[in-house]
Design a protein around this motif. Structure first.
Motif, PDB file in Angstrom:
ATOM      1  N   ASP A 260      -9.469   2.056   1.571  1.00  0.00           N
ATOM      2  CA  ASP A 260      -8.897   1.208   0.532  1.00  0.00           C
ATOM      3  C   ASP A 260      -8.583   1.974  -0.753  1.00  0.00           C
ATOM      4  OD1 ASP A 260     -11.427   1.610  -0.450  1.00  0.00           O
ATOM      5  OD2 ASP A 260     -12.071  -0.476  -0.290  1.00  0.00           O
ATOM      6  N   SER A 261      -8.881   3.292  -0.768  1.00  0.00           N
ATOM      7  CA  SER A 261      -8.550   4.106  -1.943  1.00  0.00           C
ATOM      8  C   SER A 261      -7.215   4.823  -1.786  1.00  0.00           C
ATOM      9  CB  SER A 261      -9.651   5.146  -2.203  1.00  0.00           C
ATOM     10  OG  SER A 261      -9.651   6.144  -1.187  1.00  0.00           O
ATOM     11  N   LEU A 262      -6.582   4.697  -0.618  1.00  0.00           N
ATOM     12  CA  LEU A 262      -5.314   5.370  -0.374  1.00  0.00           C
ATOM     13  C   LEU A 262      -4.210   4.804  -1.262  1.00  0.00           C
ATOM     14  CD1 LEU A 262      -5.367   5.537   3.535  1.00  0.00           C
ATOM     15  CD2 LEU A 262      -5.774   7.433   1.938  1.00  0.00           C
ATOM     16  N   SER A 263      -3.316   5.694  -1.696  1.00  0.00           N
ATOM     17  CA  SER A 263      -2.193   5.283  -2.530  1.00  0.00           C
ATOM     18  C   SER A 263      -0.890   5.536  -1.787  1.00  0.00           C
ATOM     19  CB  SER A 263      -2.185   6.069  -3.846  1.00  0.00           C
ATOM     20  OG  SER A 263      -3.385   5.879  -4.566  1.00  0.00           O
ATOM     21  N   ILE A 264       0.148   4.830  -2.214  1.00  0.00           N
ATOM     22  CA  ILE A 264       1.471   5.030  -1.615  1.00  0.00           C
ATOM     23  C   ILE A 264       1.901   6.483  -1.820  1.00  0.00           C
ATOM     24  CG2 ILE A 264       3.906   4.371  -1.773  1.00  0.00           C
ATOM     25  CD1 ILE A 264       2.993   1.583  -2.602  1.00  0.00           C
ATOM     26  N   ASP A 266       0.487   9.048  -0.161  1.00  0.00           N
ATOM     27  CA  ASP A 266      -0.551   9.920   0.381  1.00  0.00           C
ATOM     28  C   ASP A 266      -0.222  10.297   1.826  1.00  0.00           C
ATOM     29  OD1 ASP A 266      -2.002   9.926  -1.929  1.00  0.00           O
ATOM     30  OD2 ASP A 266      -3.488   8.444  -1.277  1.00  0.00           O
ATOM     31  N   ALA A 327      -0.337   0.046  -0.136  1.00  0.00           N
ATOM     32  CA  ALA A 327      -1.745   0.099  -0.520  1.00  0.00           C
ATOM     33  C   ALA A 327      -2.548  -0.857   0.346  1.00  0.00           C
ATOM     34  CB  ALA A 327      -1.895  -0.267  -1.996  1.00  0.00           C
TER      35      ALA A 327
END
Length: 747
Positions: A260-264, A266, A327
């Motif tokens: 849930d910490s991934l960003s667009i 990545d 996200a």
């Protein structure tokens, strides 16, 4: 509701049916400062609109006192904590709620955590049933009843006292909730009917039956909770699809991070056998993706570079590098959960009718029971104890549980089942309405077709097909134009080595020219090519035939010689023909509404066998939808773009395709998440099956009550069968509704 009203959202534990929501609604509306309240049983939430004078703590205590522990949902609390075993009505679990009241509509609990279970103990039934408060109370009541039977057999003189004591073990919690509900404005609750029947039985010396009836009531409620738990498990399985961690690639190194910490943007690494942790596009690698957990498709789908992948699907063959495109809060699964939750806030017309009916039904049952108990002894010389007994049995028969849960149980199961297949419906009203559709109007580009051109034909005039494609790809290298992208994709598919091009120049509106392998090369429209090198009649005939098929043709010149041509077209989706056939087989009229030119639209329409209306502006699409409705048709509009929004809003049901714009998704009543035309037919079929299930449930609920009403009055059945009629009907209705959760084969 006033313009300056504050909105507070709460999680509510233990709601099981519409009567629970009605009790909460009635109680909260009586709180000073409340302007409006919306209670969702299946989502387990309550939204309260109020002014600044309200005492939120007092309101929460009132709801908790009814047997429904509440806790505020803050803006940064999208996933409420799991239910704790201690959270019963005696625990102050509401919090004071003076924090974030505005913007709570953005903070929705996970569906898996909030699907309410049916059980009037109002405690959680997560985990083993015997560990829940409901299970412990049932076991205690059953043990007391067994003890009363055993000791009463040995010491008959105290048997009646023992049975009364056993009855009170289960009845006291029930009576407490009945009193709280009456004080909050709901005097005719199921708990009140149960309390009156049990106490009345004691007064006519039927203590043994009273104790047994209370125990059977608790058993029935427990069974209902276990049965409804299957619906919760289904949604929980959906939310559990996305892995908790991901392998993030940074500066050539890979490290494990929270998904849930991934960003667009990545880049993540997904190993063979792992679930994909985010929506994205493949950057490198190729392999089969098992999409069955999300789409229901049994066969893995082969995907390569630039292909779209969904969170929760499984990489089965090789290592993939994926660029994140959404996200965690916006990925496929999150969108499913959000739309299901929003759908559960909206009641179907049938559900609203049953709610209204039950408000009059329960008091009516009390009146009938009173007349049965009083009139025969008073006017016809009947025996008082006999007719009071029958009146008490009718009270139990009249419990409205099975009736009021008949519709929401089916709708909740149907919404959940649809969501697992990517069929998202924004509420029970939409679910009910879509089954009545008699005409479907579909957009072309991105709905019936893939949405981007593909190379369909390579024509060799003076060079081989391979050379035509290689030189064309050399000219288009670096271009992002859709036609250029199609040519480059075809060359990549055939694994062709593309030579470099020099002195490349774009000729506005005509084509592109460059030097490739030392030869001046041109790629452009047939008209522009003809100006450079005249095309023969035969060559023009071939190009015209391709144009008549709705294809765009680019002609290639190499060294001043006509080398060949490439034809491209936005091809129909793989399942479009079968999807349209499924609709027509169901007796539904289909029509294509497109802004594309008539020639291209007609070619696609002929290939798919669909009526065509082309060269339309957005207002034209809206007008045609209105014309179809004026013919008496119930119209569904399917589209994916901004230009579809007016028509989506005008239709009886607007359906957005999964790859559509946010405007289309917001305007639409439903969404086909995975973009399959066949899913439109599946959505209509789901609606029809749901409405049939609801009719079955209502028949079961009222039919059993009618039978036992007659048999009770004529003296065949008594208190025991009466309570079994109520709880048994509720269990049957719940299990029948859960049949909608069973997977259905998709095309």
């Amino acid at each position: 509701m006033t313009m300056n009203a504050i909105q507070s959202r709460y999680r509510v534990d233990g709601m099981d049916c519409a009567s629970c929501a009605s009790k909460i609604d009635t109680a909260v509306r009586r709180v000073p400062g409340v302007s409006d309240v919306s209670v969702s049983v299946t989502a387990g939430t309550m939204t309260v609109h109020h002014d600044a004078t309200i005492d939120l703590a007092a309101m929460a205590r009132k709801v908790t006192g009814l047997g429904y522990p509440v806790s505020p949902l803050g803006q940064n609390d999208p996933s409420p904590p799991a239910r704790a075993a201690c959270c019963g009505p005696d625990h102050d679990h509401h919090g004071h709620g003076h924090g974030d009241h505005e913007g709570h509509d953005h903070a929705k609990p996970a569906v898996a955590d909030t699907i309410g279970l049916h059980g009037h103990d109002h405690g959680p039934t997560d985990g083993s049933w015997w560990k829940s408060r409901k299970g412990k109370l049932t076991i205690a009541c059953g043990a007391a009843l067994l003890a009363a039977y055993g000791i009463g057999h040995l010491v008959p003189s105290i048997a009646s006292v023992l049975f009364i004591a056993a009855m009170l073990v289960g009845l006291i919690p029930i009576a407490r909730r009945a009193i709280m509900a009456a004080m909050a404005g709901t005097p005719f609750s199921i708990e009140m009917l149960m309390t009156i029947a049990a106490v009345g039985a004691v007064f006519i010396n039927a203590g043994e039956e009273a104790a047994a009836v209370v125990f059977l009531f608790l058993v029935g409620e427990l069974l209902e909770g276990v049965a409804a738990g299957k619906a919760r498990a289904s949604i929980q399985a959906l939310t559990a699809l996305v892995p908790k961690t991901a392998l993030l690639e940074e500066n050539g190194q890979t490290r494990e991070v929270a998904a849930d910490s991934l960003s667009i943007g990545d880049i993540i690494l997904v190993r063979t056998g792992d679930r994909i942790p985010a929506d994205g596009t493949i950057v490198s690698g190729e392999g089969a993706i098992d999409e069955s957990p999300v789409t229901g498709e049994s066969t893995p789908v082969n995907k390569g570079v630039d292909a779209t992948v969904f969170a929760g699907t499984i990489n089965t063959v090789s290592v993939l590098r994926i660029r994140v495109t959404a996200a965690a809060a916006d990925n496929t699964i999150a969108r499913v959960v959000k739309l299901v939750e929003e759908a559960q806030e909206s009641k179907a017309p049938t559900e609203r009718f049953i709610d209204r009916f039950s408000r009059y039904y329960t008091p009516g049952v009390v009146v009938v029971a009173a007349l049965v108990a009083i009139v025969p002894p008073l006017l016809l010389g009947g025996i008082w104890s006999e007719w009071i007994y029958k009146g008490l049995a009718i009270l139990l028969i009249g419990c409205p549980c099975a009736l009021v849960i008949s519709t929401p149980a089916a709708i909740a199961a149907s919404l959940s089942s649809g969501a697992r297949r990517g069929l998202l419906l924004k509420g029970g009203a939409v679910l009910e309405n879509i089954g009545r559709v008699t005409a479907v109007a579909l957009d072309k580009t991105g709905t019936l077709t893939v949405g981007k051109p593909n190379v369909t034909d390579i024509i060799a005039f003076d060079r081989s097909e391979r050379d035509v494609l290689v030189y064309a790809a050399a000219l288009e290298t670096g271009s992002s134009h859709p036609l250029a992208t199609a040519i480059l994709a075809k060359a990549a598919e055939k694994k062709l080595a593309v030579p470099p091009a020099t002195d490349a120049r774009a000729l506005g509106g005509k084509g592109v020219t460059a030097t490739v392998n030392g030869a001046e090369t041109f790629l452009g429209s047939p008209k522009s090519a003809d100006e450079r090198v005249p095309l023969s009649g035969e060559q023009m005939a071939r190009i015209t035939a391709l144009n008549d098929d709705g294809k765009t043709v680019s002609v290639l010149l190499i060294g001043g010689v006509l080398a060949g041509a490439i034809a491209m077209r936005d091809e129909p989706r793989a399942d479009a023909l079968a999807g349209l056939k499924a609709l027509t087989d169901a007796g539904i009229r289909t029509v294509m509404l497109t802004g594309d030119n008539t020639r291209t639209a007609t070619a696609i329409g002929k290939q798919l066998g669909i009526e065509v209306r082309a060269e339309l502006m957005p207002q034209d699409k809206q007008r045609i939808v209105g014309e179809l409705k004026a013919e008496g048709l119930v119209v569904a509009k399917v589209g994916d773009g901004i230009n579809d929004a007016p028509a989506l809003a005008a239709a009886d049901v607007g359906i957005a395709m999964g790859g559509g714009t946010d405007v289309a998704l917001e305007t639409a009543d439903a969404a086909v998440l995975h973009g399959r035309v066949a899913d439109v037919a599946a959505m209509i079929d789901l609606s029809k099956r749901t409405m049939a299930n609801i009719r079955q449930n209502i028949t079961i609920a009222l039919g059993l009550k009618a039978v036992f009403l007659v048999t009770t009055i004529i003296g065949v059945t008594g208190l025991w069968p009466a309570i079994l009629a109520d709880t048994g009907a509720t269990v049957l209705v719940t299990i029948n509704a859960l049949r909608l959760l069973r997977p259905v084969a998709t095309s």
